[in-house]
Design an enzyme around this catalytic site. Structure first.
Site, PDB file in Angstrom:
ATOM      1  N   HIS A 431      -2.306  -3.143   0.778  1.00  0.00           N
ATOM      2  CA  HIS A 431      -3.027  -3.560   1.989  1.00  0.00           C
ATOM      3  C   HIS A 431      -4.198  -4.480   1.675  1.00  0.00           C
ATOM      4  O   HIS A 431      -4.650  -4.610   0.537  1.00  0.00           O
ATOM      5  CB  HIS A 431      -3.507  -2.338   2.783  1.00  0.00           C
ATOM      6  CG  HIS A 431      -4.537  -1.493   2.080  1.00  0.00           C
ATOM      7  ND1 HIS A 431      -5.880  -1.752   2.133  1.00  0.00           N
ATOM      8  CD2 HIS A 431      -4.400  -0.367   1.325  1.00  0.00           C
ATOM      9  CE1 HIS A 431      -6.547  -0.831   1.449  1.00  0.00           C
ATOM     10  NE2 HIS A 431      -5.675   0.019   0.942  1.00  0.00           N
ATOM     11  N   CYS A 450      -4.165   3.814  -2.905  1.00  0.00           N
ATOM     12  CA  CYS A 450      -3.385   2.666  -2.447  1.00  0.00           C
ATOM     13  C   CYS A 450      -3.795   1.403  -3.211  1.00  0.00           C
ATOM     14  O   CYS A 450      -4.833   1.361  -3.869  1.00  0.00           O
ATOM     15  CB  CYS A 450      -3.560   2.458  -0.954  1.00  0.00           C
ATOM     16  SG  CYS A 450      -2.686   3.681   0.054  1.00  0.00           S
TER      17      CYS A 450
END
Length: 539
Positions: A431, A450
């Site tokens: 992301h 992440c």
């Protein structure tokens, strides 16, 4: 008893002596008795190994190694040759006991001895085949954060395939990963072993910092070490001149350091790493490459956590690359290793705060101040926003807290303006991030697990290029709406989250990175316990 099997036992005394150096059988028995004794010996020796036992049972105990014909002789010769050179693959030679196998073959005196040799060779073969093709270790047992599913091959099928192959050398040659990366790592392994045999890279560089214009013993030590490593042509300079500065920059680039041309503490620490440690990294990388020994996709995404990079690979060539941030080096934040398929991206995403973060980070704050984390919405089980003023957060524990938390789309969203999804049980994805300053750091381990991307929009354009004529305009048209929008990839793209402290570049040259999470140190220790050695080492 099959007709093809009788001649084997009749010729055992003479032919086996010639073909494998087995000394011979004493007290020759009638053919029928020899067949029975051989079968019984094979069945007994294979009984503790289901795969080997099934292989021989299915072929009525006919041999593949001890037949006196040329095929069996070629199989033996080819197999014993690869076992003799197992260390070149970074494998534990002692595990296969090639000298013990040879001694057992030479000591054959009875039909039963011959049957036991037959099984001993098959058991060594399936062990070697599995080790060289898919690795010695079970990754998740060594490092729990390695979630990789290793493409294990059925052990019985190794024997079936090998028995049917009329080119045993070719079969054995194609067992290791047939990748340019694996070949490059093997080449570097040989080079480093040669360096060790010839005294290593020379004395350590004893300095805190060396920069252009400096001179003295530390500069000479740095010069000599860079020459030995191959980053500098032979030189007699005693000054930190332009050539030495350029060599330092080449070294820095090959080790994931900021290429400023100044040999500071971080650079000198890497310069002073002994050959032994670099060789360990190479051998670990070879084992890791075996764990990933399967088709990766003509187009795939490769995230190397130690390199803090994310790449798109098309037909073996890097077509896009960006910097990344990975999970913080803490027990519950380290980014795991696994492979999956990217299915879609979400433009203008909401951030649905993971449960672990909600109860471990935000709930304690909410107990003290219901207005804490005001940028997040608190929602009930139906997704309805609740009033903070009407909630008594002090009554909830981490287990009983009934709410979820969400950050709506926007420029300050924790996920930035786009996220890339490959749905997995670890809740890991790629992301954007509003914290762009982190990408200027040399070590970029800051996230909750992440992978954050430095250039997420360009990454999105590259992924969309195969399915829309103008990916940039298409992406922007959705972005400008401000609405959370899922965009499917018409062709899912494999994603591989890997961790390599040693790898090769596009020209086959070895590069090295820091062991950010200490995983490779754990893997090396496990490899040592399995019998892998470096041999005689000098720094």
């Amino acid at each position: 008893m099959t007709s093809s099997f009788r001649p084997l036992l009749r010729r055992t005394l003479l032919a086996t002596i010639c073909s494998i150096g087995i000394a011979g059988l004493s007290g020759a028995l009638p053919a029928q008795a020899q067949v029975t004794a051989f079968k019984q010996a094979v069945a007994a020796a294979a009984a503790s190994d289901d795969a080997v036992a099934a292989f021989y049972r299915d072929r009525d105990y006919q041999p593949i190694w001890t037949d006196p014909g040329d095929e069996a002789r070629q199989r033996r010769a080819a197999f014993l040759d690869v076992l003799t050179n197992a260390a070149a693959q970074g494998l534990p030679e002692a595990r296969y006991d090639v000298e013990g196998l040879k001694a057992q073959m030479a000591a054959v005196r009875t039909t039963r001895d011959l049957g036991e040799v037959e099984v001993a060779l098959s058991r060594a073969f399936v062990t070697y085949a599995k080790d060289v093709q898919t690795g010695i270790l079970t990754p998740g047992k060594v490092v729990p954060d390695i979630k990789r599913e290793v493409p294990l091959h059925d052990r019985e099928s190794y024997l079936n395939e090998f028995a049917l192959s009329d080119q045993p050398q070719a079969y054995l040659r194609h067992l290791p990963p047939m990748t340019a990366e694996y070949r490059g790592l093997m080449k570097e392994k040989l080079r480093l072993e040669y360096v060790m045999m010839h005294g290593g890279w020379g004395p350590r560089v004893n300095a805190q910092k060396i920069e252009p214009g400096d001179s003295g013993p530390a500069v000479i030590a740095l010069r000599n070490r860079l020459i030995a490593m191959g980053y500098l042509d032979r030189s007699a300079t005693g000054t930190y001149d332009a050539a030495l500065q350029a060599a330092v920059q080449r070294f820095q680039q090959a080790h994931g350091l900021e290429p400023d041309g100044i040999a500071g503490t971080g650079t000198l620490s890497e310069v002073n790493q002994p050959v032994e440690d670099r060789l360990k990294s190479i051998i670990v990388a070879m084992e890791r490459e075996r764990w990933l020994n399967h088709e990766r996709g003509e187009r795939h995404i490769l995230v190397n956590q130690t390199d803090f990079s994310a790449k798109i690979i098309d037909h073996g060539r890097v077509t896009f690359e960006t910097r990344s941030v990975i999970g913080k080096n803490a027990h519950d934040r380290r980014s795991p290793e696994f492979s999956d398929e990217m299915e879609h991206m979400v433009i203008n995403p909401s951030w649905y705060v993971p449960r672990s973060i909600v109860v471990n980070e935000y709930l304690p704050k909410l107990r003290n101040n219901p207005g804490a984390a005001g940028h997040l919405e608190i929602t009930d089980s139906r997704g309805r926003k609740i009033s903070r003023a009407d909630a008594d957060f002090s009554q909830y524990s981490a287990r009983s807290f009934p709410f979820a938390m969400r950050q709506p789309p926007g420029a300050s969203n924790a996920l930035g303006r786009v996220k890339f999804m490959f749905p997995n049980k670890y809740n890991i994805y790629l992301h954007d991030t509003p914290q762009k300053n982190l990408f200027n750091r040399e070590v970029r381990a800051f996230s909750h697990g992440c992978i954050r991307l430095s250039d997420p929009f360009d990454f999105a354009y590259a992924l969309l290029a195969p399915q829309v004529d103008d990916p940039k305009a298409y992406f922007k048209s959705i972005l400008d709406t401000g609405k959370e929008t899922k965009v499917m990839l018409k062709t899912p793209v494999p994603v591989h989250l890997i961790y390599r402290t040693a790898f090769t570049d596009g020209r086959g040259r070895a590069e090295f990175r820091r062991d950010v999470y200490g995983r490779d140190a754990e893997i090396w220790q496990a490899l040592q316990q399995a019998g892998v050695t470096l041999g005689s080492v000098q720094g």
